[in-house]
Design a protein around this motif. Sequence first.
Motif, PDB file in Angstrom:
ATOM      1  N   GLN B 238      76.997  31.555  -9.858  1.00  0.00           N
ATOM      2  CA  GLN B 238      78.288  31.549  -9.144  1.00  0.00           C
ATOM      3  C   GLN B 238      79.402  31.233 -10.150  1.00  0.00           C
ATOM      4  O   GLN B 238      79.259  30.308 -10.969  1.00  0.00           O
ATOM      5  CB  GLN B 238      78.251  30.463  -8.064  1.00  0.00           C
ATOM      6  CG  GLN B 238      79.543  30.289  -7.294  1.00  0.00           C
ATOM      7  CD  GLN B 238      79.738  31.393  -6.262  1.00  0.00           C
ATOM      8  OE1 GLN B 238      78.874  31.618  -5.447  1.00  0.00           O
ATOM      9  NE2 GLN B 238      80.887  32.072  -6.321  1.00  0.00           N
ATOM     10  N   ALA B 261      81.928  38.114  -3.947  1.00  0.00           N
ATOM     11  CA  ALA B 261      81.426  36.744  -3.884  1.00  0.00           C
ATOM     12  C   ALA B 261      81.544  36.030  -5.224  1.00  0.00           C
ATOM     13  O   ALA B 261      81.241  34.836  -5.313  1.00  0.00           O
ATOM     14  CB  ALA B 261      79.967  36.746  -3.422  1.00  0.00           C
ATOM     15  N   THR B 263      79.611  36.472  -7.779  1.00  0.00           N
ATOM     16  CA  THR B 263      78.266  36.058  -8.199  1.00  0.00           C
ATOM     17  C   THR B 263      77.620  37.149  -9.039  1.00  0.00           C
ATOM     18  O   THR B 263      78.001  38.320  -8.981  1.00  0.00           O
ATOM     19  CB  THR B 263      77.335  35.783  -6.998  1.00  0.00           C
ATOM     20  OG1 THR B 263      77.241  36.978  -6.225  1.00  0.00           O
ATOM     21  CG2 THR B 263      77.839  34.649  -6.153  1.00  0.00           C
ATOM     22  N   GLN B 265      73.621  38.374 -10.102  1.00  0.00           N
ATOM     23  CA  GLN B 265      72.202  38.183  -9.804  1.00  0.00           C
ATOM     24  C   GLN B 265      71.378  38.643 -10.999  1.00  0.00           C
ATOM     25  O   GLN B 265      71.424  39.797 -11.393  1.00  0.00           O
ATOM     26  CB  GLN B 265      71.850  38.999  -8.554  1.00  0.00           C
ATOM     27  CG  GLN B 265      70.435  38.779  -8.086  1.00  0.00           C
ATOM     28  CD  GLN B 265      70.192  39.502  -6.771  1.00  0.00           C
ATOM     29  OE1 GLN B 265      71.004  39.456  -5.859  1.00  0.00           O
ATOM     30  NE2 GLN B 265      69.071  40.190  -6.673  1.00  0.00           N
TER      31      GLN B 265
END
Lengths: 262, 325
Positions: B238, B261, B263, B265
């Motif tokens: 994050q 978001a 973010t 991954q």
Amino acid sequence: MSTLSLAVRDSNTMLRRNLLHMRRYPSMTFLLIGIPIIILLLFVYVFGGTLGAGLGPSGDRSQYANYVTPGILLITVVSAAQGTAISVAMDMTEGIIARFRTMSIFRPSVLTGHVLGSLIQTMLSLAAVTGVALLVGFRPTANPVEWLAAVGVLAMITFALTWLSVALGLVSDSVETASNLPMPLILLPFLGSGFVPTDSMPTAVRLFADYQPFTPVMETLRGLLLGTGIGNNGAIAVVWCAVISVVCFLWAKSLYNRNRTA
Amino acid sequence: MTSSMNPAIVATDLRKSYGDKVVLDGVDLMITEGTIFALLGPNGAGKTTTVQILSTLIKADGGTARVFGHDLAREPDAVRALIGVTGQFSAVDNLLTARENLTLMADLCHLGRAAGRRRIADLLDQFDLTEAAGKPVSTYSGGMRRRLDLAMTLVGEPRVIFLDEPTTGLDPRSRRAMWHIIRALVAEGVTILLTTQYLEEADQLADRVAFLDHGRLIAEGTPRELKRLIPGGHVVLQFADQEGLDSAARTLQTATRDDAALTLQVPSDGGVGSLRSLLDQLDRASISVAGLSVHTPDLDDVFLTLTGQPDTRASRPDHERAPTR
Ligand SMILES: Nc1ncnc2c1ncn2[C@@H]1O[C@H](COP(=O)(O)OP(=O)(O)OP(=O)(O)O)[C@@H](O)[C@H]1O
Ligand SMILES: [Mg+2]
């Protein structure tokens, strides 16, 4: 261990389980004893005067109390049988039945435990109802041997009807069904010689009443307890009880073995 | 533990249908004595049905199975004498107390008075039920009931135990206690077939794991072997702002980004080593991370990986899958 001693041992264990259930939850037992007592009081104190007069020139309420008691005793047996059907159906919904099926035990012991438990429960109910009957004017003339024979006859019909109600409990898909299926049995003492002599009935009803299994049982009881004639009713009663017991035992056993996905 | 390689349970081509619905579609199992075998699968996979067949509760439509050499169909009573079952749904007598339930089992196992009493006292103690032993089971919590259920199974000292979802509905502490009990049983040489929906549980307990889906075993092996089949583990990073996300995305080429978001991954096995090297990499590039979460593969990942789209086939189990592989 031999099959027989295994059968006796496991049935005895299951009997203890059922007696514990009855002792811990006695309301059902009281309800089942209550029904025949209410019918007894109703017939002696409400209908008894009129029905007693119908028994003969000297008939009265006290004579009717004598007449009706054997029928009431069978109502007691039927009422208890209804309780058996209910408790068998309820038991089959319990998870522990699946556990019993995966254990190396005498397989029908779940059923024989119910039968023996109900037999004891019914004999106690019969004793209670007989006590009330004595209070309201039942005056048996039986000697000890005749009493013993009467108890034997009652045990026999109870045994037969208990196997019937175990089968009815197993065949029911719900507890409500199990409670309804044995209902018609309660009519049999009425549609027999339990409450009025069959010769007062129209032909069709009388034929049914004379040939259904409860009539010879009630006539035998009447003979043993009150000294009326028994004739061949005793033999017929024994045959009826034996046939019902065997047929219903086999039926119940196959139902229990078939219902394997509980 | 015995180091023998005796098969305790051998099942071949088990089949079961309810009406048109095929529930077991040819299941083969081989479970070695003294080991824990975990059967994993989603709702409706056929786990309970498998346990019910192997524990003689229901009959298979096809296939054969043996428990310590005894054929299920021909010698069910010999099998019943060897096994103990704790089903998915509570199999206790709710009208009785714990002690009465256990006494019932001791009597049905023909233990004899003194031996039965000793065994019951031991089990009540081991399962932490001594205090509640005299109370009706209907007043028990789910965890207590589950413990009693297992204690009842153990009264007859079975050599093979079936546990159908033994920890479903238990809190983490009770779950750990149950794991402890299960391990202790196996240490004594008992063979256990357990079903579960939790990959972690199988990982913790089982020597071998099989995945059941729509009545078929789609994978089988040790937990280590199976985990290699399962990608899907990743770390989610994050970031506080777009700038951080941008530079991190440049540094970590394999990552997928989510701009909304903020973010990123990153594929990862979630191990400490790979996390450390990931953070070192970000450190060297002077990128600050606001938060981090590790996603280890779960049952969803397994089924997605092994079956493709699990839902499309679910509605028509009678149709063969197209040979796409
Ligand atoms: N008595 C039955 N009659 C009809 N269908 C049944 C019966 N028992 C099970 N099924 C069906 O068989 C399938 C497999 O059921 P099973 O209980 O074995 O699954 P499971 O893997 O144990 O699932 P869960 O994780 O929900 O316990 C389900 O689709 C279920 O609907
Ligand atoms: Mg299940």
